[in-house]
Each structure stands twice: as structure tokens, then as C-alpha cells.
Design a protein around this motif. Structure first.
Motif, short mmCIF file in Angstrom:
data_model
loop_
_atom_site.label_atom_id
_atom_site.label_comp_id
_atom_site.label_asym_id
_atom_site.label_seq_id
_atom_site.Cartn_x
_atom_site.Cartn_y
_atom_site.Cartn_z
N GLY A 236 0.98 -1.13 -0.11
CA GLY A 236 0.08 0.19 0.29
C GLY A 236 0.84 0.87 0.69
O GLY A 236 0.85 2.01 -0.72
N SER A 237 2.11 1.05 0.26
CA SER A 237 2.70 2.45 0.99
C SER A 237 3.30 2.60 -0.46
O SER A 237 3.83 4.03 -0.74
N LEU A 238 3.55 1.18 -1.09
CA LEU A 238 4.15 1.78 -2.98
C LEU A 238 3.36 2.57 -3.70
O LEU A 238 3.61 3.17 -4.52
N VAL A 239 2.51 1.58 -3.30
CA VAL A 239 1.57 2.55 -4.46
C VAL A 239 0.87 4.12 -4.46
O VAL A 239 0.88 5.05 -5.05
N LEU A 240 0.91 3.76 -3.03
CA LEU A 240 0.14 5.64 -2.99
C LEU A 240 1.85 6.84 -3.13
O LEU A 240 1.08 7.88 -3.78
N VAL A 241 3.03 6.15 -2.81
CA VAL A 241 3.96 7.00 -3.41
C VAL A 241 3.85 7.48 -4.64
O VAL A 241 4.00 7.86 -5.78
N LEU A 242 4.08 5.82 -5.65
CA LEU A 242 3.25 5.78 -7.14
C LEU A 242 2.24 6.90 -7.75
O LEU A 242 2.73 7.06 -8.97
N CYS A 243 1.48 6.92 -7.24
CA CYS A 243 0.14 7.37 -7.51
C CYS A 243 0.27 8.79 -7.86
O CYS A 243 -0.57 9.48 -8.34
N LEU A 244 0.97 9.06 -5.95
CA LEU A 244 0.96 10.55 -5.75
C LEU A 244 2.18 11.21 -6.95
O LEU A 244 1.86 12.46 -7.46
N ASN A 245 2.98 10.49 -7.85
CA ASN A 245 3.81 10.78 -9.03
C ASN A 245 3.43 10.41 -10.39
O ASN A 245 4.43 10.54 -10.91
N GLU A 246 2.58 9.91 -10.09
CA GLU A 246 2.55 9.23 -11.68
C GLU A 246 1.49 10.37 -12.38
O GLU A 246 1.16 10.95 -12.40
#
Length: 305
Positions: A236-246
Motif C-alpha cells: 500500500g505504501s508503494l502504491v501510494l507513493v507511485l500514484c502521487l507521482n503518476e
């Protein structure tokens, strides 16, 4: 006689007994300088990442109205006061949080099926997830456009059957379309650590719980879910950071009314040539991402994950 000898045995000399006090641990002296083998990677990191990042941070404090070498907080004041920045920040956060929640729910359900429900091709599906992680994000977005786009397969089938002028599926160019694309693309990033955690789960616990009369939902809630919490937190933390920078998903969906922080950087730098404002938004995006990652590390360390 033996007992008399034992009673009259001379007590041991305390001075000759071994010292029971444990020896103090040796302190390893910290190196005063980097070893020679560490200089090349540190140099590459500094030139390839830290130096450009420092230039972006410096440019964010340099308005175009000032002479070279001047510094001011005016770019931050102007950007923070603009409605476009506040809207982009809000959109970025709610899309990232919504996509993370969707990926956690969908990823947990799919990982449960793959790991604990035997079906033909289950191992092939698990291996495909590893391959899916290497796909670029725009490829998944293009696939969704072929299916749900204005002239996609779904709208084409609808118009072919009903004879209508256009199909009913137009959500892909809205924030909900961006959310669907992000959930579709980032769900495997949650499934991968979950499958690894499930592979280490002792099946005896499941058999014992089932023999004691626990139903499937109770087994999932009381046995499987506690073991999966560290993997859920990591994914979840990885997805959250990736979505912030998508950036690619928002761009390829064609959602013109959806502006996130990465697309705002692109708009300020490329379309408006306002480089100080673009650098301000970029710095905010970096600080937000690093802050969330640091918070995750602190929480996971306290939880023992």
C-alpha cells in the motif's frame, strides 16, 4: 568417607574464579572518510540525482523578475495562492488515496484466490503478475481506451446492437477513469508481496482453524489477515507513493479536467514556460512523497514489520 571429604573440601579461592562480569562490547570506530570503493557510486548518485534536485530547489527560490543570484519566496507565495495548485494538490491526494484503497481491497481478494483456491493455471497467473510489473503504465491505459474509449469496443458493440449514435461509456476521460486505470495498473504491486507472504503461511493453522469449526471468513479475518498486514502495508505504501507521482496514466486517458501535481509541473514548464512555478510544484511533490515514505518507515518499524 566420601561425604566427609566433600564437607572438608577447601572452598575455592575467589581470586582464582573466573570473572563473572561480562566483558564490555568493543566499540567499532566509525570510518572518518569514505572508502575508495564507495567513491564512484556516491559520485554517480550526486551528479545524476542530487545535483539536478538541488538545481530544481534553487530555481524554485529564484523568480524570473530577479537578477541572477537573487533568492525570494515569491514563487512559493504565488503558487500556493493559486487555485490551480490547490485543485491539483487535492486531486492528486484523493486519487492516490482512492487508488491505494482500491488496490489493497482488490489485490487482497485476488491474492487469496490465487494462493488458497486451487484452479487450473493458478501458477501461470502468479508468474504473469511478475511480468505485469514490468509493463509501462501507458500500455494499460491504451488497453482501457481500446475497450471503454469513445470509439472503443464497448461503445462499438452498444451502437451496433441498439443503433444509437454513440455509446454510453464516457467515464474514461473523467477522474473515475483515471482511478480505474490506476487501480488496474497498480494492483499487482500489492499482490506480489501478498503472494510472497501467503507462501510462507503455515497451512496447519488453516487446517486447525477449519477443524475447530471456523468458517472461511473467520479464517481470513483471524488467521490470514494478521499475517498479511506487513505485506499490505508495504504494498500500500508503494502504491501510494507511485500514484502521487503518476503522469502517464493521467496524460493518456485524455482527462483534460483532471490536473495532478505531475501534470501541473508539465503545464507550467512546457506550456507556460514558468520554470520557477514548475520547480515549486516539483519540490512540493518531492517533499510530499518523501514525507509519506518516511512516515511509513516509522510506523512499520514500530509495528515490527
Amino acid at each position: 568417607m566420601a561425604s566427609t571429604a566433600i564437607l572438608h573440601r577447601k572452598p575455592p579461592d575467589p581470586s582464582s574464579a573466573p570473572d563473572a562480569t561480562p566483558a564490555a562490547p568493543r566499540r567499532t570506530a566509525l570510518p572518518t572518510a569514505l572508502p575508495a570503493w564507495a567513491l564512484p557510486p556516491v559520485t554517480v548518485l550526486a551528479l545524476g540525482f542530487l545535483y539536478p534536485l538541488a538545481l530544481v530547489a534553487r530555481q524554485s527560490f529564484t523568480p524570473e523578475s530577479l537578477d541572477e543570484g537573487g533568492a525570494s519566496l515569491a514563487p512559493y507565495t504565488e503558487v500556493f495562492a493559486s487555485a490551480a495548485f490547490r485543485e491539483a494538490l487535492t486531486t492528486t491526494v484523493w486519487l492516490a488515496v482512492g487508488a491505494t484503497v482500491g488496490c489493497l481491497v482488490l489485490g487482497f481478494a485476488l491474492a487469496l484466490v490465487i494462493a488458497f483456491v486451487p484452479f487450473p493455471g493458478g501458477k501461470a497467473v502468479a508468474r504473469f503478475i511478475d511480468v505485469f510489473l514490468s509493463f509501462p503504465s501507458f500500455l494499460i491505459t491504451l488497453a482501457l481506451l481500446f475497450i471503454y474509449g469513445s470509439v472503443g469496443m464497448a461503445n462499438g458493440a452498444w451502437t451496433g446492437v441498439t443503433g444509437a449514435a454513440e455509446g454510453p461509456f464516457h467515464f474514461l476521460t473523467t477522474p473515475w477513469g483515471v482511478l480505474l486505470a490506476e487501480i488496474t495498473y497498480f494492483t499487482p504491486f500489492v499482490m506480489r508481496p501478498l503472494l510472497a507472504a501467503f507462501s510462507q503461511l503455515d497451512t496447519v493453522q488453516l487446517e486447525v482453524a477449519s477443524s475447530l469449526g471456523a468458517g472461511p471468513l473467520r479464517i481470513v479475518r483471524q488467521v490470514i489477515l494478521p499475517e498479511a498486514l506487513p505485506a499490505l502495508a508495504a504494498g500500500g505504501s508503494l502504491v501510494l507513493v507511485l500514484c502521487l507521482n503518476e503522469f502517464g496514466i493521467v496524460l493518456f486517458t485524455g482527462a483534460k479536467g483532471v490536473t495532478t501535481l505531475p501534470t501541473l509541473v508539465y503545464s507550467k514548464a512546457i506550456l507556460e514556460s514558468d520554470y520557477p512555478a514548475a520547480c515549486v510544484v516539483a519540490v512540493v511533490n518531492v517533499v510530499l512523497s518523501v514525507g509519506l515514505y518516511s512516515l511509513y518507515r516509522v510506523v512499520s518499524r514500530r509495528a515490527g514489520a
